[in-house]
Design a protein around this motif. Structure first.
Motif, PDB file in Angstrom:
ATOM      1  N   GLY A   2       0.785  -1.186  -0.102  1.00 34.70           N
ATOM      2  CA  GLY A   2       0.101  -0.137  -0.023  1.00 34.70           C
ATOM      3  C   GLY A   2       0.920   1.272   0.082  1.00 34.70           C
ATOM      4  O   GLY A   2       1.956   1.291   0.493  1.00 34.70           O
ATOM      5  N   SER A   3       0.422   2.491  -0.634  1.00 30.46           N
ATOM      6  CA  SER A   3       0.982   3.444  -0.437  1.00 30.46           C
ATOM      7  C   SER A   3       0.288   4.818  -0.237  1.00 30.46           C
ATOM      8  O   SER A   3      -1.094   4.642  -0.592  1.00 30.46           O
ATOM      9  CB  SER A   3       1.730   3.756  -1.975  1.00 30.46           C
ATOM     10  N   GLY A   4       0.797   5.915   0.152  1.00 31.43           N
ATOM     11  CA  GLY A   4      -0.116   7.051   0.050  1.00 31.43           C
ATOM     12  C   GLY A   4       0.800   8.487   0.174  1.00 31.43           C
ATOM     13  O   GLY A   4       2.175   7.989   0.575  1.00 31.43           O
ATOM     14  N   SER A   5       0.210   9.545   0.039  1.00 35.06           N
ATOM     15  CA  SER A   5       1.011  10.511  -0.147  1.00 35.06           C
ATOM     16  C   SER A   5      -0.031  11.829   0.361  1.00 35.06           C
ATOM     17  O   SER A   5      -1.131  11.543   0.119  1.00 35.06           O
ATOM     18  CB  SER A   5       1.625  10.981  -1.649  1.00 35.06           C
ATOM     19  N   TYR A   6       0.925  12.831   0.923  1.00 34.17           N
ATOM     20  CA  TYR A   6       0.236  14.080   1.246  1.00 34.17           C
ATOM     21  C   TYR A   6       0.866  15.218   0.513  1.00 34.17           C
ATOM     22  O   TYR A   6       2.075  15.472   0.699  1.00 34.17           O
ATOM     23  CB  TYR A   6       0.242  14.414   2.820  1.00 34.17           C
ATOM     24  N   ILE A   7      -0.143  15.828  -0.282  1.00 30.31           N
ATOM     25  CA  ILE A   7       0.523  17.053  -0.996  1.00 30.31           C
ATOM     26  C   ILE A   7      -0.061  18.294  -0.544  1.00 30.31           C
ATOM     27  O   ILE A   7      -1.305  18.425  -0.602  1.00 30.31           O
ATOM     28  CB  ILE A   7       0.247  16.639  -2.561  1.00 30.31           C
ATOM     29  N   PRO A   8       0.889  19.205  -0.050  1.00 30.45           N
ATOM     30  CA  PRO A   8       0.338  20.310   0.743  1.00 30.45           C
ATOM     31  C   PRO A   8      -0.616  21.082  -0.364  1.00 30.45           C
ATOM     32  O   PRO A   8      -0.577  21.068  -1.539  1.00 30.45           O
ATOM     33  CB  PRO A   8       1.430  21.003   0.925  1.00 30.45           C
ATOM     34  N   GLU A   9      -1.462  22.042   0.311  1.00 26.91           N
ATOM     35  CA  GLU A   9      -2.368  22.742  -0.464  1.00 26.91           C
ATOM     36  C   GLU A   9      -1.825  24.108  -1.177  1.00 26.91           C
ATOM     37  O   GLU A   9      -2.110  24.433  -2.117  1.00 26.91           O
ATOM     38  CB  GLU A   9      -3.552  23.175   0.568  1.00 26.91           C
ATOM     39  N   ILE A  10      -0.688  24.824  -0.245  1.00 25.91           N
ATOM     40  CA  ILE A  10      -0.236  25.903  -1.001  1.00 25.91           C
ATOM     41  C   ILE A  10       0.495  25.837  -2.216  1.00 25.91           C
ATOM     42  O   ILE A  10       1.551  25.127  -2.169  1.00 25.91           O
ATOM     43  CB  ILE A  10       0.405  26.564   0.033  1.00 25.91           C
ATOM     44  N   VAL A  11       0.003  26.285  -3.267  1.00 26.29           N
ATOM     45  CA  VAL A  11       0.797  26.300  -4.517  1.00 26.29           C
ATOM     46  C   VAL A  11       1.816  27.774  -4.809  1.00 26.29           C
ATOM     47  O   VAL A  11       1.220  28.743  -4.458  1.00 26.29           O
ATOM     48  CB  VAL A  11      -0.223  26.093  -5.683  1.00 26.29           C
TER      49      VAL A  11
END
Length: 358
Positions: free
Chosen positions: A8-17
């Motif tokens: 299994g895998s997962g990621s967190y991509i922050p919201e501020i561009v």
């Protein structure tokens, strides 16, 4: 045959561009404290051509490394379907600990891994959480370490996370500040019977050089002479890092692939640390050159640096998660595919893992 399998895998991509244009008002200085003799616009344009970075992601205020790690880990646990109470090793790779705001003191007590265990609600006293600091190759080193624990009979299931908030240790007067970003990636690794399939972790290779290389990536004060010199920020000797990586990473990748017994022509994808687009392309070209192959296979190297920047330990697990879930156009990995992970970073350290998808 038992091997270590990513289930299994997962990621967190922050919201501020943060786009390149957001750096237009920055005053850039050299490492000797002299103003750069080009406009910010020219510096940014050249930076984009070299690194491939157009934008990057920053964590919102109040979101720090452990929180991002827990969010990525939760997705990996759900993806794998594992009982979280069966996790034996909880490894969190990072370099700067818990930074709640720019310039604040780093916080690593308790460890980030312990905080993540609490956030995930894991009660088992047999789940051992600890941090791993190994530069940008930290997450991949965690995978290698978990695999060793499995083979030693010490553990059967591991959660390995890479998390970093580099936006809080960058000097806005240093053009290298545009490279770095925030994010987290995670995977569940289980020791399983492959039913005769040539799958799981097939080989690994690690190298470390700590002579003059130890100063290639370090902490130091701001480039602007008139500015306050504390706190210290992440600094990089870009040319030295590039030369070191190009000199040693391709061979480490080849040694790893050769040890697996796989043919380079069967390699489906290379998941390389998203450090710099031109550098990564040069590394992969040199890697194939070691086999006498002059033309790099099309689409062998998925990339996300263009829109996510360099989030250090989080780049490879994030990229793997995006590809695995079909979120990088033109790239997909399936059962039976042979892939290669590789990274390089502060230390200086290099590692590589050959993996068969199951």
């Amino acid at each position: 045959m038992h091997r270590s399998i990513i289930t299994g895998s997962g990621s967190y991509i922050p919201e501020i561009v943060v786009k390149n244009s957001d750096f237009s008002d920055n005053e850039f200085y050299s490492d000797s404290g002299q103003p750069l003799d080009r406009s910010s616009g020219e510096i940014i344009e050249k930076f984009s051509k070299i690194t491939g970075i157009v934008e990057r992601r920053y964590a919102k205020p109040g979101i720090a490394a452990a929180e991002m790690a827990a969010k990525a880990a939760e997705l990996a646990i759900i993806d794998s379907g594992i009982d979280r109470e069966s996790i034996d090793q909880l490894i969190v790779a990072h370099n700067f600990g818990e930074l709640n705001s720019a310039g604040c003191q780093t916080d690593v007590v308790p460890s980030l891994a312990s905080r993540v265990k609490k956030k995930l609600g894991i009660k088992s006293a047999s789940c051992i959480p600890y941090d791993l600091i190994f530069g940008c190759p930290g997450w991949l080193q965690g995978v290698i370490q978990a695999d060793a624990f499995f083979k030693a009979g010490i553990a059967k299931n591991a959660l390995i996370i890479g998390t970093e908030t580099l936006s809080r240790v960058v000097d806005r007067h240093d053009r290298d500040s545009m490279i770095f970003s925030d994010g987290a990636g995670a995977c569940i690794l289980e020791y399983r019977d492959t039913d005769g399939a040539d799958a799981g972790i097939m080989s690994a290779n690690v190298r470390s050089d700590c002579g003059e290389e130890i100063d290639y990536i370090h902490l130091n004060g701001t480039h602007k002479p008139s500015a306050k010199q504390e706190p210290r920020y992440i600094k990089m000797k870009g040319r030295k890092v590039y030369e070191y990586a190009l000199r040693h990473v391709p061979q480490a990748m080849k040694d790893c692939l050769d040890a697996s017994g796989s043919d380079v022509k069967d390699l489906k994808a290379i998941f390389i640390h998203q450090a710099n687009e031109k550098m990564d392309e040069a590394i992969v070209k040199s890697f194939y050159g070691l086999y006498g192959i002059t033309q790099v296979p099309i689409d062998v190297m998925p990339m996300c640096i263009q829109w996510l920047g360099n989030s250090s330990v989080a780049t490879i697990p994030t990229l793997y998660d995006l590809v695995k879930k079909g979120n990088i156009a033109g790239h997909l990995i399936e059962k039976g595919d042979i892939i290669l992970f590789a990274s390089v970073g502060a230390g200086m350290n290099i590692n590589a893992v050959c993996y068969g998808c199951l």
